[in-house]
Design an enzyme around this catalytic site. Structure first.
Site: not given
Length: 168
Positions: A137-138
């Site tokens: 998700c980064h």
């Protein structure tokens, strides 16, 4: 009883939480500088620390490798996504498809997941991602190219993106 494994990485102490038999990952906790802070959430829930489980050891090696600059594969076989809606699952799979060192905006992820106009939904889904690093998700950023929010904080997100960019 649920178990967890503390993983010392170059970024701090990460945690892989799991059910041992059959093996199933429950969550990944992003690195923290303090060992006690990394384990507190699990200790309060009376989960058992486990340094021996061979599949947890494999996940631990992957996490250490990631924070040393190596791409890792998403271990779908150990992650139970059935607790999520089909739309959330589509988002998680789309995000896992963002290549190491790459990024995609919330809107791009929405389109990749077959959910055009659902950029906010993507953001909400990412905020509840139980498998950061494994479902990266980064790598999801704002449309203006800025980092955006991240459960581990913006500084960690920027550091992880820089690590990937340097090791593409």
């Amino acid at each position: 009883m649920s178990h967890y494994r503390i993983v010392e990485t170059d970024f701090g102490y990460a945690v892989a939480a799991f059910e041992p038999d059959p093996f199933r990952l429950l969550e990944i906790r992003l690195p923290q500088a303090n060992l006690q802070a990394a384990s507190q959430h699990f200790d309060e829930r009376l989960w058992r620390i486990d340094r021996e489980h061979p599949l947890a050891s494999e996940v631990a090696r992957d996490l250490v490798g990631y924070f040393n600059g190596k791409a890792i594969d998403t271990p779908w076989q150990w992650m139970d996504l059935s607790r999520f809606t089909p739309s959330q699952q589509a988002v998680y799979r789309a995000v896992a498809g963002i290549p190491y060192g790459g990024t995609a905006s919330y809107g791009q992820v929405a389109r990749m997941a077959g959910l055009p106009r659902a950029a906010r939904f993507v953001g909400t889904t990412m905020a509840n991602n139980p498998y950061p690093v494994l479902i990266p998700c980064h790598r999801v950023i704002r449309s203006d190219g800025s980092a955006g929010l991240f459960g581990g904080g913006e500084a960690l997100k920027v550091r992880m993106l820089a690590l990937e960019a340097a090791n593409r």
